[in-house]
Scaffold this motif. Structure first.
Motif, PDB file in Angstrom:
ATOM      1  N   VAL A   1       0.840  -1.196   0.000  1.00 36.76           N
ATOM      2  CA  VAL A   1       0.000   0.000   0.000  1.00 36.76           C
ATOM      3  C   VAL A   1       0.878   1.249   0.000  1.00 36.76           C
ATOM      4  O   VAL A   1       1.797   1.383   0.814  1.00 36.76           O
ATOM      5  CB  VAL A   1      -0.939   0.018   1.221  1.00 36.76           C
ATOM      6  CG1 VAL A   1      -1.645   1.366   1.347  1.00 36.76           C
ATOM      7  CG2 VAL A   1      -1.969  -1.099   1.104  1.00 36.76           C
TER       8      VAL A   1
ATOM      9  N   ALA B   1      -2.431   0.193   7.996  1.00 44.00           N
ATOM     10  CA  ALA B   1      -1.911  -0.594   6.879  1.00 44.00           C
ATOM     11  C   ALA B   1      -0.894  -1.610   7.390  1.00 44.00           C
ATOM     12  O   ALA B   1      -0.917  -2.785   6.998  1.00 44.00           O
ATOM     13  CB  ALA B   1      -1.276   0.326   5.834  1.00 44.00           C
TER      14      ALA B   1
ATOM     15  N   TYR C   1       0.069  -5.178   5.400  1.00 49.67           N
ATOM     16  CA  TYR C   1       0.520  -4.687   4.110  1.00 49.67           C
ATOM     17  C   TYR C   1       1.969  -4.199   4.220  1.00 49.67           C
ATOM     18  O   TYR C   1       2.355  -3.612   5.246  1.00 49.67           O
ATOM     19  CB  TYR C   1      -0.325  -3.498   3.636  1.00 49.67           C
ATOM     20  CG  TYR C   1      -1.764  -3.781   3.370  1.00 49.67           C
ATOM     21  CD1 TYR C   1      -2.151  -4.655   2.359  1.00 49.67           C
ATOM     22  CD2 TYR C   1      -2.756  -3.150   4.115  1.00 49.67           C
ATOM     23  CE1 TYR C   1      -3.491  -4.902   2.103  1.00 49.67           C
ATOM     24  CE2 TYR C   1      -4.100  -3.388   3.872  1.00 49.67           C
ATOM     25  CZ  TYR C   1      -4.460  -4.271   2.879  1.00 49.67           C
ATOM     26  OH  TYR C   1      -5.784  -4.513   2.628  1.00 49.67           O
TER      27      TYR C   1
ATOM     28  N   THR D   1       4.061  -1.247   3.477  1.00 52.24           N
ATOM     29  CA  THR D   1       3.530   0.115   3.401  1.00 52.24           C
ATOM     30  C   THR D   1       4.618   1.106   3.036  1.00 52.24           C
ATOM     31  O   THR D   1       5.673   1.159   3.679  1.00 52.24           O
ATOM     32  CB  THR D   1       2.882   0.512   4.743  1.00 52.24           C
ATOM     33  OG1 THR D   1       1.902  -0.477   5.105  1.00 52.24           O
ATOM     34  CG2 THR D   1       2.204   1.864   4.639  1.00 52.24           C
TER      35      THR D   1
END
Length: 216
Positions: free
Chosen positions: A139, A157, A162, A164
């Motif tokens: 992300v 996130a 994720y 990030t």
């Protein structure tokens, strides 16, 4: 250990890197933050971030990268959390023009759009579900403000597992010191702090990899 205490204790040693598929979140680039006619609007770092995010999103949409955008708006003060910001309480209402997404970063035919009620774009919204369907594992966080909703979004996130990335020049804040301080701290723990050029290069590499026939 002086000024290198965090470094000496291994903070920031391991880069997050990138995974198999990117997604982009665009946090609160609504007119209330991007139009100087409104009380919270027009901060220089936010406007810089808006311009750079516009560039990033043009590439993302060209390459088919999922984009999720949000504004913050409420029915009335009764629905709101206990914001300590008068301008938020008075203007971030569904019927107020300041909550419209800035057209420079918004493509209603492409973007998933959610209205968030707290600081993070992931809190009680469908963004994580959308990214799960799209098989996003990396992300890129853009938007404002760095010390508030960007920080909250980046931590969520991370919590969703994720990888990030936060491009420093695609996020902005009211003042530069909180912007720098929060990015430094996020970069020590949860995310890779990069820049627009890094993010664009990642999207280009990802797109090129999709176009290359995979070995059987």
């Amino acid at each position: 250990m002086g000024n290198d205490d965090y470094k000496n204790r291994s903070y920031g040693e391991i880069p997050v890197g990138t995974g198999f598929k990117p997604g982009i979140v665009v946090v609160d680039f609504q007119l209330g933050f991007t139009d100087p006619d409104y009380p919270l609007g027009g901060a220089p770092l936010v406007m810089r971030a808006l311009k750079n995010t516009e560039t990033l999103l043009k590439a993302a949409r060209r390459y088919g990268v999922p984009v999720a955008s949000c504004n913050t708006a409420y029915m009335n003060e009764r629905e709101m959390p206990y914001w300590k910001i008068t301008a938020v309480r008075e203007t971030f209402r569904h019927d107020h023009p300041s909550v419209a997404l800035d057209p420079r970063i918004h493509d209603p035919a492409y973007d998933l759009v959610v209205c968030k009620k707290g600081p993070s774009i992931f809190f009680s919204t469908g963004v994580a579900d959308y990214f799960a369907k799209e098989r996003v594992d990396t992300v890129i966080v853009t938007g404002c403000n760095t010390s508030g909703c960007i920080r909250a979004t980046a931590i969520d996130a991370f919590s969703h597992r994720y990888r990030t990335l936060v491009p420093e020049d695609c996020v902005g804040d009211i003042e530069e010191q909180p912007h720098r301080d929060n990015l430094r701290d996020l970069g020590r723990r949860y995310v890779d702090v990069v820049d627009l050029d890094h993010a664009l290069a990642y999207l280009e590499r990802w797109h090129a990899a999709q176009a290359t026939p995979q070995e059987a």
